[in-house]
Design an enzyme around this catalytic site. Sequence first.
Site, PDB file in Angstrom:
ATOM      1  N   TYR A  16       0.843  -1.199   0.000  1.00  0.00           N
ATOM      2  CA  TYR A  16       0.000   0.000   0.000  1.00  0.00           C
ATOM      3  C   TYR A  16       0.875   1.245   0.000  1.00  0.00           C
ATOM      4  O   TYR A  16       1.950   1.261   0.617  1.00  0.00           O
ATOM      5  CB  TYR A  16      -0.883   0.060   1.245  1.00  0.00           C
ATOM      6  CG  TYR A  16      -2.065  -0.872   1.220  1.00  0.00           C
ATOM      7  CD1 TYR A  16      -3.237  -0.506   0.578  1.00  0.00           C
ATOM      8  CD2 TYR A  16      -2.009  -2.105   1.848  1.00  0.00           C
ATOM      9  CE1 TYR A  16      -4.334  -1.352   0.559  1.00  0.00           C
ATOM     10  CE2 TYR A  16      -3.102  -2.960   1.840  1.00  0.00           C
ATOM     11  CZ  TYR A  16      -4.256  -2.570   1.183  1.00  0.00           C
ATOM     12  OH  TYR A  16      -5.339  -3.411   1.167  1.00  0.00           O
ATOM     13  N   HIS A  23     -10.645  -3.037  -1.280  1.00  0.00           N
ATOM     14  CA  HIS A  23     -11.537  -2.476  -0.273  1.00  0.00           C
ATOM     15  C   HIS A  23     -12.574  -1.591  -0.955  1.00  0.00           C
ATOM     16  O   HIS A  23     -12.237  -0.815  -1.864  1.00  0.00           O
ATOM     17  CB  HIS A  23     -10.751  -1.639   0.735  1.00  0.00           C
ATOM     18  CG  HIS A  23      -9.758  -2.432   1.533  1.00  0.00           C
ATOM     19  ND1 HIS A  23     -10.050  -3.012   2.738  1.00  0.00           N
ATOM     20  CD2 HIS A  23      -8.461  -2.750   1.279  1.00  0.00           C
ATOM     21  CE1 HIS A  23      -8.987  -3.639   3.204  1.00  0.00           C
ATOM     22  NE2 HIS A  23      -8.003  -3.497   2.335  1.00  0.00           N
ATOM     23  N   HIS A  43      -7.291  -8.572  -2.723  1.00  0.00           N
ATOM     24  CA  HIS A  43      -8.590  -7.961  -2.398  1.00  0.00           C
ATOM     25  C   HIS A  43      -8.595  -6.485  -2.708  1.00  0.00           C
ATOM     26  O   HIS A  43      -7.546  -5.835  -2.760  1.00  0.00           O
ATOM     27  CB  HIS A  43      -8.936  -8.184  -0.920  1.00  0.00           C
ATOM     28  CG  HIS A  43      -7.979  -7.524   0.024  1.00  0.00           C
ATOM     29  ND1 HIS A  43      -6.775  -8.079   0.380  1.00  0.00           N
ATOM     30  CD2 HIS A  43      -8.037  -6.336   0.670  1.00  0.00           C
ATOM     31  CE1 HIS A  43      -6.132  -7.277   1.209  1.00  0.00           C
ATOM     32  NE2 HIS A  43      -6.879  -6.202   1.395  1.00  0.00           N
ATOM     33  N   ARG A  59      -2.962 -11.927   3.428  1.00  0.00           N
ATOM     34  CA  ARG A  59      -4.265 -11.503   2.914  1.00  0.00           C
ATOM     35  C   ARG A  59      -4.406 -11.964   1.476  1.00  0.00           C
ATOM     36  O   ARG A  59      -3.486 -11.795   0.676  1.00  0.00           O
ATOM     37  CB  ARG A  59      -4.406  -9.972   2.925  1.00  0.00           C
ATOM     38  CG  ARG A  59      -4.407  -9.273   4.261  1.00  0.00           C
ATOM     39  CD  ARG A  59      -5.486  -9.703   5.250  1.00  0.00           C
ATOM     40  NE  ARG A  59      -6.745 -10.215   4.747  1.00  0.00           N
ATOM     41  CZ  ARG A  59      -7.764  -9.481   4.288  1.00  0.00           C
ATOM     42  NH1 ARG A  59      -7.664  -8.179   4.269  1.00  0.00           N
ATOM     43  NH2 ARG A  59      -8.875 -10.033   3.864  1.00  0.00           N
ATOM     44  N   TYR A  62      -0.602 -10.039   0.317  1.00  0.00           N
ATOM     45  CA  TYR A  62       0.480  -9.533   1.171  1.00  0.00           C
ATOM     46  C   TYR A  62       0.440 -10.205   2.547  1.00  0.00           C
ATOM     47  O   TYR A  62      -0.619 -10.599   3.029  1.00  0.00           O
ATOM     48  CB  TYR A  62       0.418  -8.006   1.300  1.00  0.00           C
ATOM     49  CG  TYR A  62      -0.866  -7.423   1.832  1.00  0.00           C
ATOM     50  CD1 TYR A  62      -1.131  -7.373   3.194  1.00  0.00           C
ATOM     51  CD2 TYR A  62      -1.810  -6.888   0.959  1.00  0.00           C
ATOM     52  CE1 TYR A  62      -2.296  -6.823   3.685  1.00  0.00           C
ATOM     53  CE2 TYR A  62      -2.989  -6.330   1.432  1.00  0.00           C
ATOM     54  CZ  TYR A  62      -3.228  -6.295   2.794  1.00  0.00           C
ATOM     55  OH  TYR A  62      -4.397  -5.754   3.283  1.00  0.00           O
TER      56      TYR A  62
END
Length: 242
Positions: A108, A162, A160, A157, A147
Amino acid sequence: MTDTAALMPRRREVHPDPYFLDYKTSITRSPSLPLLSMESTPSEETGPRFGHNKLGALDNNLISNFTQGKALAVGERIRVHGRVLDETGRPVPHTLVEVWQANAGGRYRHIKDTYFAPLDPNFGGCGRTITDENGYYEFMTIRPGAYPWPNRANDWRPMHIHFSIFGHAFGQRLISQMYFQGDPLIDLCPIAATVRDRSQLDRLVAPLDMQNSRGMDYLAYKFDIVLRGRRQTMFENKPEGM
Ligand SMILES: [Fe+2]
């Protein structure tokens, strides 16, 4: 438009438990005291409202919005699209849909993300759009990488995206995650596991949509989002809290 749908109570048994031992931070984030219901305020029921004029032309294109079209993000090009519907299946038009995600390496653009996958100088990781009169939305983006995260010894995770959907008022905001069909990490993820009912989890997994993909360009994934009905949400705010 007159809303004549019957009121439907929230099915709390299909929602994730806020306290879930395998999801470590849920222990400190979950309420330790019984919930209190609060009256909603006029601003929660009526605002904010967004207009198309507030959005930029590239806001729903995460491949190019960070550089404003000067360079493209690294990664598999995908199109994510679907409709926002209320509980009775009717489209929710003109509602703000926001997305944020990791880059193709699973990193991120956030000060607290210290994973050693590199940042992509051409990828910001945020986008937004407004549903059309049929409740339809679409984004162009790159497939986010899986990640690792500090939970148990080796938790990852799944890929995905959000999502935030505002509905018709601030008090109706829904936040969720979209997963990708066929990702083996979904079944290993403690956050996905908080959704105990498999059929409910499956509704967060977007199927590959070859019909709406484009040859030599991008794959498509279809993700429909069902909010609660407009009247039900107002009803819910009063006796149960939001
Ligand atoms: Fe995430």
